[in-house]
Design a protein around this motif. Structure first.
Motif, PDB file in Angstrom:
ATOM      1  N   ASN A   9       1.039  -1.106  -0.038  1.00 23.64           N
ATOM      2  CA  ASN A   9      -0.025   0.101   0.080  1.00 23.64           C
ATOM      3  C   ASN A   9       0.766   1.338   0.047  1.00 23.64           C
ATOM      4  O   ASN A   9       1.589   1.531   0.995  1.00 23.64           O
ATOM      5  CB  ASN A   9      -0.994  -0.062   1.221  1.00 23.64           C
ATOM      6  N   VAL A  10       0.825   2.099  -1.204  1.00 24.55           N
ATOM      7  CA  VAL A  10       1.662   3.233  -1.310  1.00 24.55           C
ATOM      8  C   VAL A  10       1.009   4.332  -2.001  1.00 24.55           C
ATOM      9  O   VAL A  10       1.735   5.464  -1.763  1.00 24.55           O
ATOM     10  CB  VAL A  10       3.007   2.734  -2.059  1.00 24.55           C
ATOM     11  N   LEU A  11      -0.050   4.098  -2.453  1.00 20.92           N
ATOM     12  CA  LEU A  11      -0.775   5.378  -3.038  1.00 20.92           C
ATOM     13  C   LEU A  11      -1.920   5.848  -2.496  1.00 20.92           C
ATOM     14  O   LEU A  11      -2.989   5.139  -2.212  1.00 20.92           O
ATOM     15  CB  LEU A  11      -1.295   4.885  -4.630  1.00 20.92           C
ATOM     16  N   PRO A  12      -1.963   7.193  -2.301  1.00 19.85           N
ATOM     17  CA  PRO A  12      -3.081   7.817  -1.625  1.00 19.85           C
ATOM     18  C   PRO A  12      -4.066   7.849  -2.556  1.00 19.85           C
ATOM     19  O   PRO A  12      -4.112   7.954  -3.907  1.00 19.85           O
ATOM     20  CB  PRO A  12      -2.711   9.410  -1.243  1.00 19.85           C
ATOM     21  N   LEU A  13      -5.495   8.283  -2.238  1.00 22.30           N
ATOM     22  CA  LEU A  13      -6.461   8.290  -3.311  1.00 22.30           C
ATOM     23  C   LEU A  13      -6.266   9.576  -4.165  1.00 22.30           C
ATOM     24  O   LEU A  13      -6.782   9.511  -5.376  1.00 22.30           O
ATOM     25  CB  LEU A  13      -7.707   8.498  -2.434  1.00 22.30           C
ATOM     26  N   SER A  14      -5.707  10.759  -3.555  1.00 20.88           N
ATOM     27  CA  SER A  14      -5.586  11.715  -4.582  1.00 20.88           C
ATOM     28  C   SER A  14      -4.410  11.321  -5.800  1.00 20.88           C
ATOM     29  O   SER A  14      -4.774  11.675  -6.869  1.00 20.88           O
ATOM     30  CB  SER A  14      -4.632  12.943  -3.831  1.00 20.88           C
ATOM     31  N   SER A  15      -3.776  10.342  -5.552  1.00 18.72           N
ATOM     32  CA  SER A  15      -2.809   9.798  -6.676  1.00 18.72           C
ATOM     33  C   SER A  15      -3.589   8.979  -7.698  1.00 18.72           C
ATOM     34  O   SER A  15      -3.445   9.193  -9.071  1.00 18.72           O
ATOM     35  CB  SER A  15      -1.619   9.051  -6.257  1.00 18.72           C
ATOM     36  N   ILE A  16      -4.440   8.449  -6.946  1.00 20.61           N
ATOM     37  CA  ILE A  16      -5.313   7.346  -7.844  1.00 20.61           C
ATOM     38  C   ILE A  16      -6.169   8.316  -8.651  1.00 20.61           C
ATOM     39  O   ILE A  16      -6.348   8.066  -9.950  1.00 20.61           O
ATOM     40  CB  ILE A  16      -6.055   6.413  -7.091  1.00 20.61           C
ATOM     41  N   SER A  17      -6.745   9.506  -8.310  1.00 21.70           N
ATOM     42  CA  SER A  17      -7.597  10.196  -8.993  1.00 21.70           C
ATOM     43  C   SER A  17      -6.973  10.643  -9.871  1.00 21.70           C
ATOM     44  O   SER A  17      -7.432  10.900 -11.372  1.00 21.70           O
ATOM     45  CB  SER A  17      -8.484  11.225  -8.083  1.00 21.70           C
ATOM     46  N   GLU A  18      -5.717  11.271  -9.950  1.00 17.33           N
ATOM     47  CA  GLU A  18      -5.134  11.570 -11.033  1.00 17.33           C
ATOM     48  C   GLU A  18      -4.590  10.534 -12.105  1.00 17.33           C
ATOM     49  O   GLU A  18      -4.902  10.730 -13.201  1.00 17.33           O
ATOM     50  CB  GLU A  18      -3.622  12.253 -10.728  1.00 17.33           C
ATOM     51  N   LEU A  19      -4.469   9.419 -11.660  1.00 17.79           N
ATOM     52  CA  LEU A  19      -4.152   8.191 -12.563  1.00 17.79           C
ATOM     53  C   LEU A  19      -5.230   8.012 -13.480  1.00 17.79           C
ATOM     54  O   LEU A  19      -5.205   7.724 -14.756  1.00 17.79           O
ATOM     55  CB  LEU A  19      -3.684   7.068 -11.913  1.00 17.79           C
ATOM     56  N   LEU A  20      -6.482   8.123 -12.890  1.00 18.87           N
ATOM     57  CA  LEU A  20      -7.968   7.742 -13.446  1.00 18.87           C
ATOM     58  C   LEU A  20      -8.545   8.741 -14.101  1.00 18.87           C
ATOM     59  O   LEU A  20      -9.624   8.664 -14.808  1.00 18.87           O
ATOM     60  CB  LEU A  20      -8.735   6.908 -12.485  1.00 18.87           C
ATOM     61  N   LYS A  23     -12.527  12.832 -10.338  1.00 16.89           N
ATOM     62  CA  LYS A  23     -12.336  13.760  -9.276  1.00 16.89           C
ATOM     63  C   LYS A  23     -12.071  12.827  -8.011  1.00 16.89           C
ATOM     64  O   LYS A  23     -12.805  11.903  -7.755  1.00 16.89           O
ATOM     65  CB  LYS A  23     -13.920  14.469  -9.105  1.00 16.89           C
ATOM     66  N   ILE A  24     -11.429  13.498  -6.957  1.00 17.97           N
ATOM     67  CA  ILE A  24     -11.331  12.764  -5.580  1.00 17.97           C
ATOM     68  C   ILE A  24     -12.459  12.564  -5.083  1.00 17.97           C
ATOM     69  O   ILE A  24     -12.516  11.709  -4.438  1.00 17.97           O
ATOM     70  CB  ILE A  24     -10.146  13.529  -5.060  1.00 17.97           C
ATOM     71  N   ARG A  25     -13.402  13.629  -5.030  1.00 13.53           N
ATOM     72  CA  ARG A  25     -14.631  13.350  -4.287  1.00 13.53           C
ATOM     73  C   ARG A  25     -15.320  12.570  -4.732  1.00 13.53           C
ATOM     74  O   ARG A  25     -16.101  11.665  -4.227  1.00 13.53           O
ATOM     75  CB  ARG A  25     -15.715  14.675  -4.571  1.00 13.53           C
ATOM     76  N   THR A  26     -15.354  11.970  -6.170  1.00 12.89           N
ATOM     77  CA  THR A  26     -16.213  10.956  -6.574  1.00 12.89           C
ATOM     78  C   THR A  26     -15.716   9.462  -6.251  1.00 12.89           C
ATOM     79  O   THR A  26     -16.229   8.767  -5.677  1.00 12.89           O
ATOM     80  CB  THR A  26     -16.010  10.972  -8.126  1.00 12.89           C
TER      81      THR A  26
END
Length: 113
Positions: A9-20, A23-26
């Motif tokens: 586990n290394v990625l925060p949700l904010s980084s995943i939102s950028e990858l995908l 929107k982080i809220r979504t």
């Protein structure tokens, strides 16, 4: 040279939102509805590469296929109960390759719809 550990586990949700390109809220909404992998029934703060594949699948089902949270939970339940880890990972890799074919314009068109 160290090998990559796709389960760490290394990625925060904010980084995943950028990858995908989401929107982080979504993503937080999906997380709150229990659609993302959890640790000891708690929301995770960091996610692994394997988690990202599942998160991308959830985002695809919700955003592109317009399936509601209960439908997504049912699909994930079927996958988890009927596939071992190897088959589940192979399935998510197939989905990942198909998601690459979905153009960014199609996603933006759906978001503005």
């Amino acid at each position: 040279m160290a090998l990559l550990n796709n389960d760490k586990n290394v990625l925060p949700l904010s980084s995943i939102s950028e990858l995908l390109n989401a929107k982080i809220r979504t993503l937080k909404m999906y997380e709150e509805k229990g659609l993302f992998p959890q640790e000891n029934n708690k929301i995770k703060k960091l996610y692994s590469i394997n988690d990202v594949k599942l998160i991308a699948f959830v985002h695809y089902l919700a955003n592109i296929k317009k399936i509601n949270a209960n439908g997504i939970k049912y699909i994930l339940e079927i996958i988890n109960e009927n596939m071992d880890e190897q088959n589940r990972n192979q399935f998510l890799e197939i989905i990942e390759s198909k998601l690459e074919d979905v153009s960014e314009n199609e996603i933006q068109d759906l978001e503005s719809f």
